[in-house]
Design an enzyme around this catalytic site. Structure first.
Site, PDB file in Angstrom:
ATOM      1  N   SER A   1       0.993  -1.221  -0.161  1.00  0.00           N
ATOM      2  CA  SER A   1      -0.034  -0.056   0.018  1.00  0.00           C
ATOM      3  C   SER A   1       0.751   1.386   0.017  1.00  0.00           C
ATOM      4  O   SER A   1       0.262   2.246  -0.201  1.00  0.00           O
ATOM      5  CB  SER A   1      -0.845   0.013   1.135  1.00  0.00           C
ATOM      6  OG  SER A   1      -0.230  -0.126   2.357  1.00  0.00           O
TER       7      SER A   1
ATOM      8  N   TYR B   1      22.384   1.849  11.828  1.00  0.00           N
ATOM      9  CA  TYR B   1      21.454   0.886  10.886  1.00  0.00           C
ATOM     10  C   TYR B   1      22.173  -0.347  10.561  1.00  0.00           C
ATOM     11  O   TYR B   1      21.687  -1.479  10.965  1.00  0.00           O
ATOM     12  CB  TYR B   1      21.160   1.778   9.589  1.00  0.00           C
ATOM     13  CG  TYR B   1      20.134   1.465   8.707  1.00  0.00           C
ATOM     14  CD1 TYR B   1      18.954   1.607   9.083  1.00  0.00           C
ATOM     15  CD2 TYR B   1      20.295   0.462   7.995  1.00  0.00           C
ATOM     16  CE1 TYR B   1      17.821   1.044   8.278  1.00  0.00           C
ATOM     17  CE2 TYR B   1      19.478  -0.444   7.080  1.00  0.00           C
ATOM     18  CZ  TYR B   1      18.208  -0.081   7.586  1.00  0.00           C
ATOM     19  OH  TYR B   1      17.053  -0.684   6.761  1.00  0.00           O
TER      20      TYR B   1
END
Length: 395
Positions: free
Chosen positions: A49, A234
């Protein structure tokens, strides 16, 4: 109602149906402008989406005339309360896919659950028979394990020590120092459980056992590596551990699919403004510098440009051009030596006072608001809109 953006930190609490639809239209037009892709014809997108997942669905449908099934977990609108942007995006996608004569159905539910997997399998059996491409693009901070019912939460932390560096509040442009404490206890294991490859494999196992994967099926999951400056928090942090697991899982899935000639790949994508990346300290500052440099060099890409290039040049274009760890590197332009050298140089001097000159904070901010259907060119935000929108296949 008149819908205006209301933000809290890295989240926008409202979204605009017309703006979301225009975003989808713009992506559709881009894909169509690049010509046909000789790609898959029956496609399942898990996490369809927003962001890369939405771009994958659009590229499949409007690049390859593919039938698509999308799985997502979004909030529908109610009277006086806008829905989530992913809900509006999906409604717009189905509307335009149907107008183009393309099959498009969607399932709104928890993709980690066995129930949703079963619903998808039944839908494939009933309507498509089998699928020849499965895109795995979930980005959720929590996961309820379907076997144990235990709820796991991911964290964004370095491993082994504190991380300190610069970050920026992209709403104000203020550059500040930030320090993040290291992972402890079950932080790493929990993050791997949420964001690693276990659920991707569970999906592929379930689909394979149900015989809804075609001969020669491909499946792709999305990952990120990034530059040296973000590495401690990260790639070398908790999320990086999850990405390592995801990438290793691709080889396991490929082995599982050998009997039907199937292949699993991880595509390492470019740093982009997404709901997930906006939440990661340091990343907004890095992206604002990166955008400035890549736009000046004429090599900047958004989600749709990235995925269209992945499809047309790599996945269905003849040469996957895998790196030494078997990954597709569609982050190749971001990680060019000249680009990264300039980012490193600018990073040293980046401050509140000069960021508007050396970075593209405006581009970052616009992309953030675009995610929620705001600041989209051609949309009249003073017009009254109907917030209650339905998805054609979900009534």
């Amino acid at each position: 109602m008149i819908i205006e953006p209301r933000t809290r930190g890295f989240i926008c609490l409202t979204s605009h149906p017309t703006g979301c639809e225009q975003n989808v239209i713009d992506q559709i037009e881009y894909v169509k402008s690049k010509g046909a892709i000789n790609g898959a014809k029956k496609v399942l997108v898990i996490g369809s989406s927003t962001g890369f997942g939405l771009a994958s669905r659009i590229s499949s449908a409007f690049g390859s005339d593919a039938a698509t099934i999308g799985v997502f977990f979004d909030k529908p609108a109610s009277e006086g309360r806008p829905g989530s942007p992913g809900f509006y995006n999906t409604a717009a996608f189905e509307k335009h896919a149907n107008a183009a004569g393309l099959y498009a159905k969607s399932i709104n539910g928890d993709a980690f659950s066995n129930e949703v997997k079963e619903q998808v399998i039944n839908l494939i059996k009933d309507d498509l028979g089998q699928v020849d491409l499965v895109i795995y693009s979930l980005a959720s901070p929590v996961r309820t394990h379907p076997e144990t019912g235990k709820r796991y939460k991911s964290v964004l932390k370095p491993i082994g020590g504190d991380f300190s560096n610069k970050t920026v509040d992209f709403h104000t442009g203020k550059v500040t120092d930030i320090s993040i404490k290291p992972a402890e206890g079950d932080d790493v294991a929990n993050t791997v459980t949420v964001m690693g490859g276990e659920d991707w494999k569970m999906w592929m196992d379930a689909l394979n056992e149900a015989n809804v994967l075609s001969e020669g099926v491909k499946t792709v999951a999305y990952s990120y590596i990034g530059p040296e400056v973000t590495k401690p928090v990260y790639r070398n942090g908790t999320i990086g551990a999850a990405k390592d697991h995801l990438e290793a899982t691709a080889f396991t899935i490929s082995d599982d699919l050998k009997a039907i000639g199937g292949e699993a790949y991880v595509s390492v994508n470019k740093a982009l403004v997404t709901q997930a990346s906006s939440a990661i300290p340091v990343i907004p500052l890095y992206i604002s510098l990166l955008y400035k440099i890549m736009k000046a060099k004429g090599i900047h890409e958004g989600c749709i440009e990235q995925i269209q290039r992945l499809y047309s040049e790599r996945l269905f274009g003849g040469s996957l051009d895998l790196d030494d760890k078997g990954r597709i590197r569609i982050d190749d332009w971001e990680m060019r030596e000249d680009v990264q050298a300039e980012v490193t140089k600018l990073w040293e001097t980046a401050s509140t006072e000069n960021l508007s000159e050396i970075g593209d904070l405006e581009g970052y901010s616009n992309d953030f608001y675009n995610l929620f259907g705001f600041k989209v060119p051609g949309v009249d935000y003073e017009a009254d809109v109907n917030e209650v929108v339905t998805i054609p296949s979900i009534q």
